[in-house]
Design an enzyme around this catalytic site. Sequence first.
Site, mmCIF file in Angstrom:
data_model
loop_
_atom_site.group_PDB
_atom_site.id
_atom_site.type_symbol
_atom_site.label_atom_id
_atom_site.label_comp_id
_atom_site.label_asym_id
_atom_site.label_seq_id
_atom_site.Cartn_x
_atom_site.Cartn_y
_atom_site.Cartn_z
ATOM 1 C CB SER A 108 -7.891 3.733 2.575
ATOM 2 O OG SER A 108 -7.400 2.819 4.063
ATOM 3 C CE LYS A 138 -4.071 2.202 2.811
ATOM 4 N NZ LYS A 138 -5.086 1.644 3.937
ATOM 5 C CB SER A 193 -8.170 0.899 5.990
ATOM 6 O OG SER A 193 -9.541 2.068 5.954
HETATM 7 N N1 GLN Z 1 -13.018 4.302 6.915
HETATM 8 C C1 GLN Z 1 -12.305 4.809 7.882
HETATM 9 C C2 GLN Z 1 -11.962 6.368 7.878
HETATM 10 O O1 GLN Z 1 -12.134 6.865 6.799
HETATM 11 C C3 GLN Z 1 -11.151 4.026 7.969
HETATM 12 C C4 GLN Z 1 -9.954 3.924 7.502
HETATM 13 C C5 GLN Z 1 -9.132 3.808 7.518
HETATM 14 O O2 GLN Z 1 -9.314 2.627 8.462
HETATM 15 N N2 GLN Z 1 -7.803 3.514 7.437
HETATM 16 O O3 GLN Z 1 -11.510 6.645 8.425
#
Ligand code: GLN
Length: 479
Positions: free
Chosen positions: A143, A68, A167
């Site tokens: 994400s 990532k 995410s």
């Molecule tokens: N969807 C959550 C956010 O927008 C979690 C994102 C994540 O785990 N990086 O913050």
Amino acid sequence: MKRHTVKELQGMIADHSASSQEIYKLYNNRIRAMNDSINAFISIESDEYSSGNKQADSEISGVPYAVKDIFCSEGDQTTCGSKMLSNFVSPYDATVVKNLREKGTVILGKTNMDEFAMGSSNETSFFGNVNNPWDLERTPGGSSGGSAAAVAAGMAPIALGTDTGGSIRQPAALTGITGLKPTYGRCSRFGMIAFASSLDQAGILSISAEDSAIFLEHMAGYDQKDSTSSKETVPKYTDFLNNDLSGKVVGLPNEFFDGNLDSRFQELVTDSIGEYEKMGVKFKDISLPNIKYSVPTYYVVAPAECSSNLARYDGVRFGHRSTDGKDLDAFYKQTRKDGFGQEVKRRIITGTYVLSAGYYDAYYLKAQKVRQLINQDFLDAFKEVDFIMGPTTQQSAFKLGEKVDDPVSMYMNDIYTISSNLSGVPAISHPIGFVDRLPFGLQIIAPHFKEHELLNIAHKYQMATDWHLQTPEICKEID
Ligand code: GLN
């Protein structure tokens, strides 16, 4: 095209049916053939194979993987999905990348992601959205959407992701693969670009739980450079995979089974519970009474931490720099205005607000107290049960564009995943079937540092079923 697991690749390297060069080339070709339609990678490594560490002699030597684009990897562009870092080249490796490099693994490229990991659909990336390999008009989730799509489509056998509120697990569920978020502190955060430091955790997206066990062994561990990394010994996770599950008790929190789940998804969850029962697992209803406050608690704590972490992007030391601005103040403002996307700005503003004098007690301090209650719910539940289970998400992959203009509905995507980040406990998502040809996932949560138990239970399920081996149609068009 066949999607290989890490386990299979190890076998191919060991019996010389393929060299690590040939394996690298195979994936590099697939990425080049598929990335235009999936957009899983922001940058692709050279088509010339260069072994990072020729001396390494480990069980994962020569295994390629995707990273990532939130992890620093020496000499590579590392953007975090943002214009702000679009010109940034990492001067060093994140500790997890370094650990894996020392074992002879090879990076295939850096994967697309929501900007600074803020999002649940991969639509906030400066580099464009990722398309779900099961249906290119749908989101792969976020994400870590690029990592999930890459593994699902066979562009990488395994990938690193991060999970601050869901995410890893959420995109894993939406793309039909396995996603592991380890305990907070299990893997070092050094060199992993910070979003919300008390919640961020590195983890793995893979075809099988077995593959996650193989990689976690080599990634995890204490790191002097991260004071929140744990000194707890790293077990040999693969030794636990086949342990007998009979007598294990799983709690089903009524808050995760609140009647809001579409009956077709509920059926898949019920079937998977049936499968576990055949292995001697016992189920019992439990309650996590404070879990209903998880989403609002998270959306105070995470923005607060991000507003502080992202203060460093000022255009002076690294990253995007605006050339207009008549004085220093205007220069900072213009740089941040141009460099950050809308969602990131929304989080910074929310975070600054909840930390400001006069509001700190009402929001941030209150959220920290509720966070303790949520953690206590888990600690209490784990006195009675070995695991907690429920759906990973409320729905399967949704259409691109469906939720982008509605932040609250986007935030609600993480309703089942956020609580484990607030508490720090590990959790895994594994595929349990399809509705309308779209995959769906089951989430299993365990007490702190019980990753070996999570990998064990998921592996046993995967030995008895083949949902995790289903491949999207798009793979059939590629060699
Ligand atoms: N969807 C959550 C956010 O927008 C979690 C994102 C994540 O785990 N990086 O913050």
